[in-house]
Design a protein around this motif. Structure first.
Motif, PDB file in Angstrom:
ATOM      1  N   LEU A 153     -73.887   6.151  72.960  1.00 15.43           N
ATOM      2  CA  LEU A 153     -72.881   5.171  73.355  1.00 15.43           C
ATOM      3  C   LEU A 153     -73.520   4.067  74.194  1.00 15.43           C
ATOM      4  O   LEU A 153     -73.245   2.883  74.009  1.00 15.43           O
ATOM      5  CB  LEU A 153     -71.763   5.871  74.144  1.00 15.43           C
ATOM      6  CG  LEU A 153     -70.464   5.105  74.306  1.00 15.43           C
ATOM      7  CD1 LEU A 153     -69.837   4.822  72.939  1.00 15.43           C
ATOM      8  CD2 LEU A 153     -69.489   5.879  75.164  1.00 15.43           C
ATOM      9  N   LYS A 156     -75.526   1.620  72.054  1.00 18.09           N
ATOM     10  CA  LYS A 156     -74.695   0.715  71.249  1.00 18.09           C
ATOM     11  C   LYS A 156     -74.024  -0.372  72.092  1.00 18.09           C
ATOM     12  O   LYS A 156     -73.728  -1.442  71.588  1.00 18.09           O
ATOM     13  CB  LYS A 156     -73.583   1.504  70.549  1.00 18.09           C
ATOM     14  CG  LYS A 156     -74.018   2.325  69.377  1.00 18.09           C
ATOM     15  CD  LYS A 156     -72.789   2.969  68.751  1.00 18.09           C
ATOM     16  CE  LYS A 156     -73.164   4.050  67.771  1.00 18.09           C
ATOM     17  NZ  LYS A 156     -71.994   4.805  67.328  1.00 18.09           N
ATOM     18  N   THR A 157     -73.747  -0.086  73.362  1.00 14.25           N
ATOM     19  CA  THR A 157     -72.950  -1.002  74.173  1.00 14.25           C
ATOM     20  C   THR A 157     -73.797  -1.712  75.214  1.00 14.25           C
ATOM     21  O   THR A 157     -74.919  -1.307  75.511  1.00 14.25           O
ATOM     22  CB  THR A 157     -71.828  -0.236  74.897  1.00 14.25           C
ATOM     23  OG1 THR A 157     -72.426   0.765  75.728  1.00 14.25           O
ATOM     24  CG2 THR A 157     -70.892   0.446  73.915  1.00 14.25           C
ATOM     25  N   ASP A 158     -73.217  -2.786  75.789  1.00  7.34           N
ATOM     26  CA  ASP A 158     -73.911  -3.483  76.868  1.00  7.34           C
ATOM     27  C   ASP A 158     -73.619  -2.781  78.197  1.00  7.34           C
ATOM     28  O   ASP A 158     -72.962  -1.741  78.218  1.00  7.34           O
ATOM     29  CB  ASP A 158     -73.517  -4.973  76.906  1.00  7.34           C
ATOM     30  CG  ASP A 158     -72.023  -5.162  77.127  1.00  7.34           C
ATOM     31  OD1 ASP A 158     -71.328  -4.175  77.427  1.00  7.34           O
ATOM     32  OD2 ASP A 158     -71.556  -6.312  77.000  1.00  7.34           O
ATOM     33  N   GLY A 161     -70.115  -1.440  78.972  1.00  2.29           N
ATOM     34  CA  GLY A 161     -69.492  -0.459  78.104  1.00  2.29           C
ATOM     35  C   GLY A 161     -68.788  -1.077  76.918  1.00  2.29           C
ATOM     36  O   GLY A 161     -68.033  -0.425  76.220  1.00  2.29           O
ATOM     37  N   GLU A 162     -69.046  -2.386  76.670  1.00  2.00           N
ATOM     38  CA  GLU A 162     -68.407  -3.058  75.541  1.00  2.00           C
ATOM     39  C   GLU A 162     -69.409  -3.217  74.407  1.00  2.00           C
ATOM     40  O   GLU A 162     -70.598  -3.406  74.631  1.00  2.00           O
ATOM     41  CB  GLU A 162     -67.896  -4.435  75.976  1.00  2.00           C
ATOM     42  CG  GLU A 162     -66.753  -4.345  76.972  1.00  2.00           C
ATOM     43  CD  GLU A 162     -66.312  -5.711  77.474  1.00  2.00           C
ATOM     44  OE1 GLU A 162     -66.697  -6.732  76.892  1.00  2.00           O
ATOM     45  OE2 GLU A 162     -65.564  -5.725  78.470  1.00  2.00           O
ATOM     46  N   LEU A 163     -68.917  -3.161  73.188  1.00  2.00           N
ATOM     47  CA  LEU A 163     -69.787  -3.356  72.033  1.00  2.00           C
ATOM     48  C   LEU A 163     -70.219  -4.817  71.983  1.00  2.00           C
ATOM     49  O   LEU A 163     -69.452  -5.709  72.347  1.00  2.00           O
ATOM     50  CB  LEU A 163     -69.034  -2.979  70.751  1.00  2.00           C
ATOM     51  CG  LEU A 163     -68.733  -1.482  70.623  1.00  2.00           C
ATOM     52  CD1 LEU A 163     -67.674  -1.251  69.562  1.00  2.00           C
ATOM     53  CD2 LEU A 163     -69.985  -0.711  70.290  1.00  2.00           C
ATOM     54  N   TRP A 167     -70.816  -6.841  66.313  1.00  2.00           N
ATOM     55  CA  TRP A 167     -71.275  -5.501  65.899  1.00  2.00           C
ATOM     56  C   TRP A 167     -70.651  -5.054  64.579  1.00  2.00           C
ATOM     57  O   TRP A 167     -71.234  -4.254  63.853  1.00  2.00           O
ATOM     58  CB  TRP A 167     -70.995  -4.461  66.988  1.00  2.00           C
ATOM     59  CG  TRP A 167     -69.529  -4.181  67.171  1.00  2.00           C
ATOM     60  CD1 TRP A 167     -68.688  -4.855  67.973  1.00  2.00           C
ATOM     61  CD2 TRP A 167     -68.748  -3.174  66.534  1.00  2.00           C
ATOM     62  NE1 TRP A 167     -67.411  -4.349  67.881  1.00  2.00           N
ATOM     63  CE2 TRP A 167     -67.420  -3.294  67.014  1.00  2.00           C
ATOM     64  CE3 TRP A 167     -69.018  -2.160  65.608  1.00  2.00           C
ATOM     65  CZ2 TRP A 167     -66.392  -2.481  66.578  1.00  2.00           C
ATOM     66  CZ3 TRP A 167     -67.966  -1.339  65.201  1.00  2.00           C
ATOM     67  CH2 TRP A 167     -66.687  -1.514  65.676  1.00  2.00           C
TER      68      TRP A 167
END
Length: 174
Positions: A153, A156-158, A161-163, A167
């Protein structure tokens, strides 16, 4: 013909209330119906049971279910009295559906005198948190991730915590 009338009514009830979460068949001669949404302080549950001589004799209507424990005895008595008037008018006919629909149509009238103190006892039980306990436990279990799941996770995220933007974009190929 008399023996088959309850059987026909049973089949009719099953088809009418199929998929209705308010309806519950406790046995082939006993049914529950919740009037009102879950969490509605004016919701109540009626239970209708058929004696052997039904529909020539009145069904047994009860409001003893635990669901109704916040409703005052006077209100229960009043609802049962009004339902019994309906029963008297329909003796000799299949009346379970009629009773459930009558209760649904008159819910506000039945519950208009519901005492305020009963509502506060409902909110007290909510404040204690008893009904909310199972849901919060479930949420905690769902949110616990293994270390590898957390790493995937995070990759995948910055940092928030956001995609990342784009994406889920699709490349158009000529």
């Amino acid at each position: 013909l008399l023996c088959s009338l309850p059987q026909m009514e049973l089949e009719a009830l099953r088809s009418i209330y199929e998929g209705d979460l308010c309806f519950r068949e406790l046995s082939p001669v006993s049914f529950q119906y919740r009037i009102g949404e879950n969490g509605d302080p004016k919701a109540f549950l009626i239970e209708v049971s058929w004696p052997e001589t039904y529909p020539q004799t009145a069904p047994v209507i009860s409001m003893d279910a635990f669901f109704n424990n916040t409703i005052s005895a006077a209100i229960k008595r009043s609802i049962l009295d009004k339902l019994m008037v309906e029963v008297e008018a329909n003796l000799g006919t299949a009346m379970t559906y009629t009773l459930f629909e009558y209760a649904k149509d008159n819910k506000e009238l039945f519950m208009e005198n519901q005492p305020v103190n009963t509502v506060t006892s409902v909110s007290n039980s909510i404040a204690i948190g008893t009904p909310d306990v199972p849901t919060s436990k479930k949420k905690d279990k769902k949110e616990q991730l293994s270390k590898t799941q957390k790493r995937k996770l995070a990759d995948k995220t910055d940092n928030k915590g956001e995609l990342p933007r784009g994406w889920n974009w699709v490349d158009v190929i000529k």
